[in-house]
Write a protein that holds these residues in place. Structure first.
Motif, short mmCIF file in Angstrom:
data_model
loop_
_atom_site.label_atom_id
_atom_site.label_comp_id
_atom_site.label_asym_id
_atom_site.label_seq_id
_atom_site.Cartn_x
_atom_site.Cartn_y
_atom_site.Cartn_z
N TYR A 77 -2.41 6.43 -5.32
CA TYR A 77 -2.44 6.67 -3.87
C TYR A 77 -3.87 6.90 -3.38
CZ TYR A 77 -2.15 9.24 0.52
OH TYR A 77 -2.35 9.67 1.80
N THR A 78 -4.25 6.22 -2.30
CA THR A 78 -5.54 6.41 -1.64
C THR A 78 -5.28 7.00 -0.25
OG1 THR A 78 -6.42 4.48 -2.75
CG2 THR A 78 -7.68 5.30 -0.86
N PRO A 79 -5.90 8.16 0.07
CA PRO A 79 -5.59 8.79 1.36
C PRO A 79 -6.04 7.96 2.56
CG PRO A 79 -7.41 9.94 0.28
CD PRO A 79 -6.86 8.94 -0.72
N ASN A 80 -5.21 7.97 3.59
CA ASN A 80 -5.54 7.37 4.87
C ASN A 80 -6.18 8.45 5.73
OD1 ASN A 80 -5.41 6.65 7.61
ND2 ASN A 80 -3.71 5.25 7.24
N PHE A 81 -7.49 8.32 5.98
CA PHE A 81 -8.21 9.40 6.66
C PHE A 81 -7.78 9.58 8.11
CE2 PHE A 81 -10.93 9.54 3.01
CZ PHE A 81 -11.31 10.87 2.96
N GLN A 127 1.01 15.83 -6.79
CA GLN A 127 -0.28 15.26 -7.20
C GLN A 127 -0.13 14.28 -8.36
OE1 GLN A 127 -2.52 18.89 -7.81
NE2 GLN A 127 -3.21 18.98 -5.67
N GLU A 128 0.83 14.57 -9.28
CA GLU A 128 1.08 13.66 -10.41
C GLU A 128 1.69 12.34 -9.94
OE1 GLU A 128 3.47 15.99 -13.05
OE2 GLU A 128 1.73 16.96 -14.00
N ILE A 129 2.62 12.43 -8.98
CA ILE A 129 3.24 11.20 -8.43
C ILE A 129 2.17 10.36 -7.73
CG2 ILE A 129 4.85 10.33 -6.68
CD1 ILE A 129 6.64 12.78 -7.34
N ALA A 130 1.31 11.03 -6.93
CA ALA A 130 0.24 10.32 -6.21
C ALA A 130 -0.70 9.61 -7.17
CB ALA A 130 -0.54 11.31 -5.35
N ALA A 131 -1.02 10.28 -8.30
CA ALA A 131 -1.92 9.69 -9.30
C ALA A 131 -1.28 8.47 -9.96
CB ALA A 131 -2.30 10.74 -10.34
N GLN A 132 0.03 8.59 -10.29
CA GLN A 132 0.74 7.48 -10.93
C GLN A 132 0.82 6.25 -10.02
OE1 GLN A 132 4.49 9.28 -11.95
NE2 GLN A 132 3.59 10.57 -13.55
N MET A 181 0.85 -1.20 0.00
CA MET A 181 0.00 0.00 0.00
C MET A 181 0.88 1.25 0.00
SD MET A 181 -2.90 1.03 2.78
CE MET A 181 -3.68 2.62 2.70
N VAL A 182 0.59 2.18 -0.91
CA VAL A 182 1.37 3.42 -1.04
C VAL A 182 1.03 4.36 0.09
CG1 VAL A 182 1.85 5.41 -2.52
CG2 VAL A 182 1.41 3.17 -3.55
N THR A 183 2.08 4.96 0.69
CA THR A 183 1.88 5.91 1.78
C THR A 183 2.38 7.30 1.39
OG1 THR A 183 4.03 5.55 2.81
CG2 THR A 183 2.25 4.05 3.45
N ILE A 184 2.08 8.27 2.24
CA ILE A 184 2.57 9.64 2.03
C ILE A 184 4.10 9.66 2.04
CG2 ILE A 184 2.80 11.83 3.29
CD1 ILE A 184 -0.18 11.85 3.68
N LYS A 185 4.70 8.82 2.89
CA LYS A 185 6.17 8.78 2.98
C LYS A 185 6.79 8.31 1.67
CE LYS A 185 6.64 8.35 7.97
NZ LYS A 185 7.01 7.49 9.12
N ASP A 186 6.13 7.38 0.98
CA ASP A 186 6.62 6.91 -0.33
C ASP A 186 6.63 8.05 -1.34
OD1 ASP A 186 6.84 4.29 0.64
OD2 ASP A 186 4.74 3.85 0.13
N ILE A 187 5.55 8.82 -1.34
CA ILE A 187 5.45 9.95 -2.27
C ILE A 187 6.49 11.01 -1.91
CG2 ILE A 187 3.93 11.80 -3.13
CD1 ILE A 187 1.55 9.91 -2.41
N ALA A 188 6.69 11.24 -0.61
CA ALA A 188 7.66 12.25 -0.14
C ALA A 188 9.07 11.90 -0.61
CB ALA A 188 7.60 12.34 1.38
N LYS A 189 9.40 10.59 -0.54
CA LYS A 189 10.75 10.13 -0.94
C LYS A 189 10.96 10.39 -2.44
CE LYS A 189 12.02 6.47 1.32
NZ LYS A 189 12.14 5.05 1.71
#
Length: 332
Positions: free
Chosen positions: A45-49, A37-42, A1-9
């Motif tokens: 990524y689904t947000p963890n509320f 936002q482009e990286i998240a879309a690729q 599962m993709v996280t915010i930390k993955d996108i940040a890296k």
């Protein structure tokens, strides 16, 4: 599962920057925001509320509270309220529905749990709840009952005027012996509808007869019993104003059980205009109280208050309307 930390890296930024960018924060530069936002879309990524709630200091929960769900709230009234609110609140928010009387204390109702609260207020006993919510600085909209606090967003219909109009319609049809089946004692709606009934009789100089004022409980069974009581009087009324449609449906059935007809022997008029009112036999003349519209407006107002964090008190009246159908006839 993709996280915010993955996108940040991948974006070479902090996870706080990613969170703000994904929430369209004006603090993040447009170029950085677009890249994140482009990286998240690729990455799909689904947000963890839960994580989102911590960063944004929001619960993403809106509370819809009733004075009571189990005592005095008819199924149709409840459904129309929830339907109106749910129509407006999008998938970003959870809708939490409860009765105030479910809570021995209000300690669990705080700003970390609710971003905003809509109160379907039916009684002055709600006042302690209202002031608790205000003290917690939770955005609040009060619907259905007029409150005196000018700082509160308050949306309601004019029940007194609607009831007065209904009873005056019966008088225009030649009725003078007009009864009322009242709602629950202590509910503001019961008082307002009784006042409208009395005002119509006084305005038209028709004597008020105490035996024509009978108690109900806003449910069909109480309407049935109230009509039985009225029909057993030495001088039964020729018309009955019921303080809601559920009781009016019960009243219709009590008339039929006695071998009488509506409107041939007795006219019946209701209040609310629930969906079934059009399909009773005869169809029910009633006062339309736009509960769904009031609830929808309440939801729109709470979302604006949450987004702006500015709560400007206002009072909005939504007009009632007399829906003329077939349960009232001219009295000869």
């Amino acid at each position: 599962m993709v996280t915010i930390k993955d996108i940040a890296k991948l974006a070479n930024v902090s996870h706080t920057t990613v969170s703000r960018a994904l929430n369209d924060s004006p603090l993040i530069k447009p170029g950085t925001k677009k890249k994140i936002q482009e990286i998240a879309a690729q990455l799909n990524y689904t947000p963890n509320f839960n994580a989102k709630s911590l960063v944004m200091q929001k619960s993403y929960t809106i509370g819809l509270f009733f004075t009571s769900i189990s005592n005095g709230t008819s199924p149709s009234f409840f459904a129309d309220t929830v339907k109106g609110v749910n129509h407006v609140i999008n998938e970003d928010y959870n809708l939490f529905v409860r009765g105030i009387d479910d809570y021995p204390t209000f300690s669990s109702i705080h700003h970390r749990r609710f971003d905003g609260i809509i109160l379907m207020s039916q009684s002055e006993v709600d006042n302690s709840f209202i002031y608790h919510v205000l003290n917690q600085k939770i955005p609040l909209v009060v619907i259905n009952r007029e409150v005196s606090d000018q700082s509160i967003i308050n949306i309601l219909s004019n029940d007194r005027e609607g009831s007065c109009q209904a009873v005056k319609y019966l008088i225009q049809k030649g009725h003078k012996d007009i009864a009322i089946i009242e709602g629950i004692k202590g509910f503001k709606s019961s008082l307002e509808r009784r006042e409208g009934y009395l005002k119509a009789l006084i305005d038209e100089q028709i004597p008020i007869q105490s035996e024509y004022i009978v108690n109900g409980n806003y449910d069909m069974e109480s309407g049935y019993k109230a009509m039985e009581k009225l029909l057993s009087l030495e001088n039964p009324p020729t018309a009955v104003f019921s303080s809601n449609d559920d009781m009016a449906v019960g009243a219709l059935n009590a008339v039929f059980a006695k071998g009488l007809t509506v409107p041939g022997d007795i006219s019946v008029i209701g209040f609310d205009d629930i969906q079934i009112a059009r399909y009773t036999n005869p169809s029910l003349t009633t006062v339309k109280k736009p509960i769904e519209k009031i609830s929808r407006l309440g939801a729109e107002k709470i979302l604006k208050a949450i987004e702006s964090q500015e709560i400007k008190g206002e009072k909005i009246f939504v007009e009632t309307e007399l829906m003329i159908r077939k349960s009232v006839s001219t009295w000869k």
